[in-house]
Motif scaffolding. Structure first.
Motif, PDB file in Angstrom:
ATOM      1  N   GLY A 371     -50.773 -84.312 -57.347  1.00 41.07           N
ATOM      2  CA  GLY A 371     -51.284 -85.378 -56.494  1.00 41.07           C
ATOM      3  C   GLY A 371     -50.967 -86.780 -56.937  1.00 41.07           C
ATOM      4  N   GLU A 372     -50.147 -86.951 -57.987  1.00 42.57           N
ATOM      5  CA  GLU A 372     -49.842 -88.281 -58.491  1.00 42.57           C
ATOM      6  C   GLU A 372     -48.335 -88.490 -58.584  1.00 42.57           C
ATOM      7  N   LEU A 373     -47.934 -89.756 -58.544  1.00 42.30           N
ATOM      8  CA  LEU A 373     -46.537 -90.114 -58.745  1.00 42.30           C
ATOM      9  C   LEU A 373     -46.295 -90.449 -60.215  1.00 42.30           C
ATOM     10  N   PRO A 374     -45.071 -90.320 -60.685  1.00 46.59           N
ATOM     11  CA  PRO A 374     -44.779 -90.694 -62.070  1.00 46.59           C
ATOM     12  C   PRO A 374     -45.083 -92.168 -62.326  1.00 46.59           C
ATOM     13  N   ALA A 375     -45.620 -92.444 -63.497  1.00 46.56           N
ATOM     14  CA  ALA A 375     -45.959 -93.829 -63.842  1.00 46.56           C
ATOM     15  C   ALA A 375     -44.737 -94.731 -63.881  1.00 46.56           C
ATOM     16  N   VAL A 376     -43.545 -94.157 -64.095  1.00 49.76           N
ATOM     17  CA  VAL A 376     -42.334 -94.981 -64.136  1.00 49.76           C
ATOM     18  C   VAL A 376     -42.011 -95.575 -62.767  1.00 49.76           C
ATOM     19  N   CYS A 377     -42.692 -95.114 -61.714  1.00 48.53           N
ATOM     20  CA  CYS A 377     -42.494 -95.683 -60.374  1.00 48.53           C
ATOM     21  C   CYS A 377     -43.340 -96.934 -60.143  1.00 48.53           C
ATOM     22  N   PHE A 378     -44.334 -97.145 -60.980  1.00 45.49           N
ATOM     23  CA  PHE A 378     -45.369 -98.142 -60.712  1.00 45.49           C
ATOM     24  C   PHE A 378     -44.778 -99.517 -60.403  1.00 45.49           C
ATOM     25  N   ALA A 379     -43.967-100.050 -61.308  1.00 47.74           N
ATOM     26  CA  ALA A 379     -43.458-101.410 -61.136  1.00 47.74           C
ATOM     27  C   ALA A 379     -42.504-101.511 -59.954  1.00 47.74           C
ATOM     28  N   LEU A 714     -41.051-101.530 -75.284  1.00 46.40           N
ATOM     29  CA  LEU A 714     -39.739-101.040 -75.717  1.00 46.40           C
ATOM     30  C   LEU A 714     -39.265 -99.814 -74.943  1.00 46.40           C
ATOM     31  N   VAL A 715     -40.151 -99.213 -74.157  1.00 47.00           N
ATOM     32  CA  VAL A 715     -39.863 -97.915 -73.536  1.00 47.00           C
ATOM     33  C   VAL A 715     -39.240 -98.098 -72.159  1.00 47.00           C
ATOM     34  N   ASP A 716     -38.168 -97.386 -71.924  1.00 44.66           N
ATOM     35  CA  ASP A 716     -37.419 -97.475 -70.667  1.00 44.66           C
ATOM     36  C   ASP A 716     -38.168 -96.755 -69.553  1.00 44.66           C
ATOM     37  N   ASP A 717     -38.186 -97.339 -68.363  1.00 47.01           N
ATOM     38  CA  ASP A 717     -38.810 -96.688 -67.211  1.00 47.01           C
ATOM     39  C   ASP A 717     -37.802 -96.418 -66.097  1.00 47.01           C
ATOM     40  N   THR A 718     -36.501 -96.492 -66.428  1.00 45.10           N
ATOM     41  CA  THR A 718     -35.498 -96.338 -65.372  1.00 45.10           C
ATOM     42  C   THR A 718     -34.554 -95.158 -65.595  1.00 45.10           C
ATOM     43  N   THR A 719     -33.884 -95.114 -66.726  1.00 47.45           N
ATOM     44  CA  THR A 719     -32.836 -94.103 -66.911  1.00 47.45           C
ATOM     45  C   THR A 719     -33.197 -93.028 -67.928  1.00 47.45           C
ATOM     46  N   ASP A 720     -33.853 -93.397 -69.025  1.00 44.16           N
ATOM     47  CA  ASP A 720     -34.168 -92.420 -70.069  1.00 44.16           C
ATOM     48  C   ASP A 720     -35.511 -91.765 -69.767  1.00 44.16           C
ATOM     49  N   LEU A 721     -35.476 -90.706 -68.951  1.00 46.36           N
ATOM     50  CA  LEU A 721     -36.686 -90.016 -68.523  1.00 46.36           C
ATOM     51  C   LEU A 721     -36.583 -88.532 -68.837  1.00 46.36           C
ATOM     52  N   GLU A 722     -37.744 -87.882 -68.961  1.00 48.05           N
ATOM     53  CA  GLU A 722     -37.772 -86.430 -69.088  1.00 48.05           C
ATOM     54  C   GLU A 722     -37.249 -85.849 -67.781  1.00 48.05           C
ATOM     55  N   ALA A 723     -36.267 -84.965 -67.874  1.00 46.18           N
ATOM     56  CA  ALA A 723     -35.470 -84.613 -66.701  1.00 46.18           C
ATOM     57  C   ALA A 723     -36.266 -83.937 -65.589  1.00 46.18           C
ATOM     58  N   LEU A 724     -37.258 -83.121 -65.923  1.00 44.73           N
ATOM     59  CA  LEU A 724     -37.935 -82.334 -64.901  1.00 44.73           C
ATOM     60  C   LEU A 724     -39.128 -83.056 -64.289  1.00 44.73           C
ATOM     61  N   THR A 725     -39.842 -83.834 -65.076  1.00 47.12           N
ATOM     62  CA  THR A 725     -41.060 -84.476 -64.578  1.00 47.12           C
ATOM     63  C   THR A 725     -40.914 -85.974 -64.343  1.00 47.12           C
ATOM     64  N   ALA A 726     -39.831 -86.567 -64.800  1.00 49.28           N
ATOM     65  CA  ALA A 726     -39.639 -88.022 -64.747  1.00 49.28           C
ATOM     66  C   ALA A 726     -40.677 -88.756 -65.589  1.00 49.28           C
ATOM     67  N   SER A 727     -41.174 -88.100 -66.617  1.00 47.54           N
ATOM     68  CA  SER A 727     -42.065 -88.768 -67.568  1.00 47.54           C
ATOM     69  C   SER A 727     -41.238 -89.676 -68.475  1.00 47.54           C
ATOM     70  N   PRO A 728     -41.814 -90.792 -68.922  1.00 48.39           N
ATOM     71  CA  PRO A 728     -41.071 -91.668 -69.835  1.00 48.39           C
ATOM     72  C   PRO A 728     -40.934 -91.032 -71.208  1.00 48.39           C
ATOM     73  N   ILE A 729     -39.895 -91.406 -71.915  1.00 50.85           N
ATOM     74  CA  ILE A 729     -39.651 -90.888 -73.263  1.00 50.85           C
ATOM     75  C   ILE A 729     -40.178 -91.917 -74.263  1.00 50.85           C
ATOM     76  N   PHE A 730     -41.336 -91.637 -74.830  1.00 52.94           N
ATOM     77  CA  PHE A 730     -41.965 -92.538 -75.798  1.00 52.94           C
ATOM     78  C   PHE A 730     -41.582 -92.184 -77.223  1.00 52.94           C
ATOM     79  N   ASN A 731     -41.249 -90.938 -77.475  1.00 50.32           N
ATOM     80  CA  ASN A 731     -40.919 -90.503 -78.828  1.00 50.32           C
ATOM     81  C   ASN A 731     -39.432 -90.211 -78.930  1.00 50.32           C
ATOM     82  N   GLY A 732     -38.777 -90.857 -79.905  1.00 52.21           N
ATOM     83  CA  GLY A 732     -37.340 -90.717 -80.041  1.00 52.21           C
ATOM     84  C   GLY A 732     -36.592 -91.831 -79.342  1.00 52.21           C
ATOM     85  N   VAL A 733     -37.189 -93.035 -79.315  1.00 50.67           N
ATOM     86  CA  VAL A 733     -36.557 -94.195 -78.686  1.00 50.67           C
ATOM     87  C   VAL A 733     -35.576 -94.818 -79.684  1.00 50.67           C
ATOM     88  N   PRO A 734     -34.283 -94.901 -79.353  1.00 51.39           N
ATOM     89  CA  PRO A 734     -33.333 -95.551 -80.275  1.00 51.39           C
ATOM     90  C   PRO A 734     -33.641 -97.039 -80.416  1.00 51.39           C
TER      91      PRO A 734
END
Length: 745
Positions: A371-379, A714-734
């Motif tokens: 019932g929710e959209l990915p948070a990376v869509c918010f902005a 520092l966390v990307d909300d556009t391209t570097d996402l978890e592939a299946l859920t579109a969750s942001p990648i917070f751990n393992g940020v270069p």
């Protein structure tokens, strides 16, 4: 003149997933003392610093206690409730009647644990008529939710580690000695882990950092961030090649066991170990120890969810438990039976589509979940022009300006809104953008039973604590606030809240009566003396798995029975629930879901990929809960939000402890104090999330005085996402880390 004796009462802590039992003393309306409840059936005398700090949280002088309205100069002034709701009535309908999708809703902690939002937030969302709903779940939980949906049919009815009866516990991406556990309600984790060791069991912790939990483990696996899925594939490969699986103990409803083992066999432990940055013998030792234990279980949490292969990692945890014969067995992974019922207790329905990807976001077409959209869509949903653009926002607690990725874009989006209402007790980085701020009442005015977290209890217990205080004349219950806003959104702003509450209860009573096998009138009569969340909770408890079914079982559970037992009622250890618990379309468990299997080539390709020099991960803090507790419970050390780095990485860069450093990702740069810590593996740096309490307009004096570094920026909300859920990648940020004299917000 004599001084009245302090009033004492029971509370269940509503701040985190441990839900510890507390004893509270009041002097008037002030909390004067908080202590752990030694007789609580679940927590048995445990509490952390957060629960013991309830008095400081309630008494924080920076808390908002009167509605605030934005002034023409951008500040705020106090207002009465009628004036505040009149302003909402004047401005909100434009974003509901004209374009229903143009008003979004964000809900976060601590409101997500309260009965008010559990039972009434849906009324507000339905009245607004929006699908643009956000919460922290899409930041830190969705990969685990999706893996469980695909395997068991629900994202909430998760398998749980039977901690108190296991012989071998494998923990990935979690630090329960500090966090107290997550997606597992098990207060007193340090006692439970000690008991595991005392009965001869084994604790293995997989984490890039030698955390407090890793320090007490039998084996610490210092994995490279983001490679948990590869580690688990290596473990499964050893189990497959050495014939260590236990098909004789696998439930008969499991399909794909042989296919899962054949799939894993192709991930050579040496190649996997090299990618994970660990030794192949360590992988073999874990595989043999896990498979050979009388009872074993793996538990994964935030570290596995907030990474590139989050869904794969959480799926593989379940595969490991299943192929070794530890699913739905004491000491393995089991399922709770929540007293108020839920997705895995209600009558079996087999919908053709799971609660995932039923609709998608406007701008990028990213999938909905539960019932929710990915948070990376918010902005982008606010900043991107076009039909359906979000122009108004309602927030219920939370702090998206510091909880969501790419904080710079979030703040820009919040500033671009046409109208914003916040139900919140602080003027913080998010609510400073609001037009109306409505303060919730003190926690002591609420009854508490965590309907959601009961799905994660490692023991079947039922607990409730009633309100300790009545509402003051200038206070409204949170459920009343939500219904007032809902009435405005429906175009009936002056409809009495009591009538709306009766409508909600009528719907709930029809559902409860059907579950209990009685007439609706009988259900309504049984709860006639209650209103608000207590009435709805009583309906749920009476129609739940232990309920009295509105008199049909005189010995069954009711809210009155819990009120008479303030320490709770213990219904015993978890019991096997497969296949009854399953809600998959065919009532079976498919170990090889097509959606996940299709992602395996991507994880295989990552094995030969070059690794960045430094990878940033976040860390837990004992006194913190996201961002909102930093003001009431300041950290004892101002450097708690420092960047930690290994001695080797610091020496290679000519850095020393105390340096001011610039931390740069592909998104932006922030500055932080540097501290050298040999608990980190080389190539890893760490900061806590939720900091960055800076900028104009804040009324959080203590946290703003030590603002800290904003990890989320520092966390990307556009391209570097978890592939299946579109969750942001917070751990393992270069990132890169360099000495600096500049200040980057």
């Amino acid at each position: 003149m004599t001084t009245a004796e302090p009033i004492a009462g029971h509370r269940i802590c509503p701040l985190c997933e441990s839900t510890c039992g507390l004893l509270v003393e009041l002097d008037g309306r002030a909390i004067t003392r908080v202590a752990p409840n030694p007789d609580d059936v679940m927590s048995a005398g445990h509490s952390c610093a957060k629960g013991l700090g309830l008095g400081r949280i309630e008494g924080d002088p920076d808390r908002i206690r009167t509605p605030l309205l934005r002034t023409a100069d951008g500040g705020f002034r106090e207002a009465g409730w009628d004036e505040a709701f009149a302003e909402i009535e004047r401005r909100l309908p434009e974003f509901v009647t004209g374009d229903p999708g143009s008003c979004a809703v964000y809900h976060g902690n601590p409101a997500a644990h309260h009965l008010d939002s559990t039972f009434y937030l849906g009324e507000l969302i339905g009245a607004v008529g929006t699908r643009n709903i956000y919460s922290p779940a899409s930041v830190d939980t969705w990969p685990k939710n999706l893996a469980h949906m695909l395997l068991y049919g629900t994202g909430l009815g998760m398998s749980l580690p039977d901690l108190d009866r296991t012989d071998y516990l494998l923990i990935l991406g979690s630090n329960p000695m500090v966090s107290n556990g997550s997606t597992v309600t098990a207060p007193g984790m340090h006692h439970r882990l000690q008991a595991l060791r005392e009965r001869g069991g084994t604790l293995v912790v997989v984490d890039p950092v030698r955390t407090r939990t890793a320090e007490v483990a039998d084996l610490h696996v210092p994995i490279r961030p983001g490679t948990d899925a590869l580690f688990l594939l290596g473990v499964l490969s050893v189990i497959a090649s050495e014939g260590l699986s236990r098909p004789d103990r696998v439930p008969a409803v499991v399909d794909g066991l042989d296919a899962a083992l054949a799939m894993a066999a192709g991930f050579d432990p040496h190649a996997v170990a090299a990618a994970c940055g660990i030794d192949a013998d360590m992988i073999r030792a874990v595989a043999r120890g896990f498979a050979g234990a009388p009872a074993a279980v793996a538990h994964s949490r935030i570290g596995t969810c907030m990474q590139e292969f989050g869904t794969l990692a959480n799926w593989l945890v379940e595969v490991l438990t299943t192929v070794t014969g530890n699913l739905d067995r004491p000491g393995g992974a089991m399922f709770a039976l929540p007293p108020a019922g839920g997705q895995n207790t209600w009558p079996v329905t087999r919908p053709p589509k799971l609660m995932f990807d039923r609709w998608s976001s406007r701008v990028r077409g990213l999938p909905e979940a539960m019932g929710e959209l990915p948070a990376v869509c918010f902005a982008e949903e606010i900043l991107t022009p076009g039909p359906g653009r979000t122009r108004a926002l309602i927030t219920l607690a939370g702090n998206p300006a510091r909880s969501l990725p790419n904080s710079g874009a979030i703040e820009q989006a919040l500033g671009a809104l046409d109208f914003m209402v916040s139900v919140d007790c602080y003027l913080n980085e998010t609510t400073r953008h609001a037009d109306v701020i409505l303060p919730p009442p003190p926690l002591a005015t609420r009854g508490h039973h965590d309907v959601t977290l009961a799905h994660f209890q490692i023991r079947n217990v039922a607990r409730y604590t009633p309100p300790l205080l009545d509402l003051a004349d200038n206070e409204l219950a949170e459920w009343q606030i939500l219904l007032r806003i809902a009435a405005i959104a429906k175009g009936t702003p002056h409809r009495p809240v009591e009538e709306m509450d009766d409508d909600v209860a009528a719907v709930a009573a029809r559902r409860a009566a059907k579950l209990a096998g009685c007439e609706v009138e009988q259900a309504l009569h049984a709860v006639a003396g209650r209103r608000g969340p207590q009435r709805l909770l009583d309906l749920r408890l009476r129609s739940g798995p232990y309920g009295d079914r509105f008199g049909l079982d005189p010995n069954g559970l009711t809210l009155a029975l819990l009120e008479a037992n303030p320490d709770g009622i213990d219904y015993g250890s978890l019991t096997p629930r497969v296949p009854e618990v399953l809600r998959t379309p065919d009532g079976r468990i498919d170990l090889m879901p097509e959606m996940i299997v299709a992602d395996l080539p991507r994880v295989r390709a990552s094995m030969t990929r070059a690794t960045p020099d430094l990878l940033l991960i976040n860390r837990r803090q004992r006194r913190g809960m996201n961002s909102w507790l930093h003001n009431a419970l300041p950290q004892p050390d101002g450097g708690q939000c420092a960047l930690l780095i290994s001695p080797r990485d610091a020496a290679e860069r000519g850095l020393v402890g105390g340096d001011r450093v610039a931390v740069t990702s592909k998104v932006t740069t922030v500055t932080a104090e540097l501290r050298i810590d040999d608990a980190l593996r080389p190539g890893v740096v760490s900061m806590p999330h939720g900091w960055g309490h800076d900028g104009p307009g804040l009324r959080t004096s203590r946290s703003a005085s030590v603002p800290g570094s904003n990890y989320n920026a520092l966390v990307d909300d556009t391209t570097d996402l978890e592939a299946l859920t579109a969750s942001p990648i917070f751990n393992g940020v270069p990132v890169t880390v360099t000495r600096t004299s500049e200040e980057h917000p």
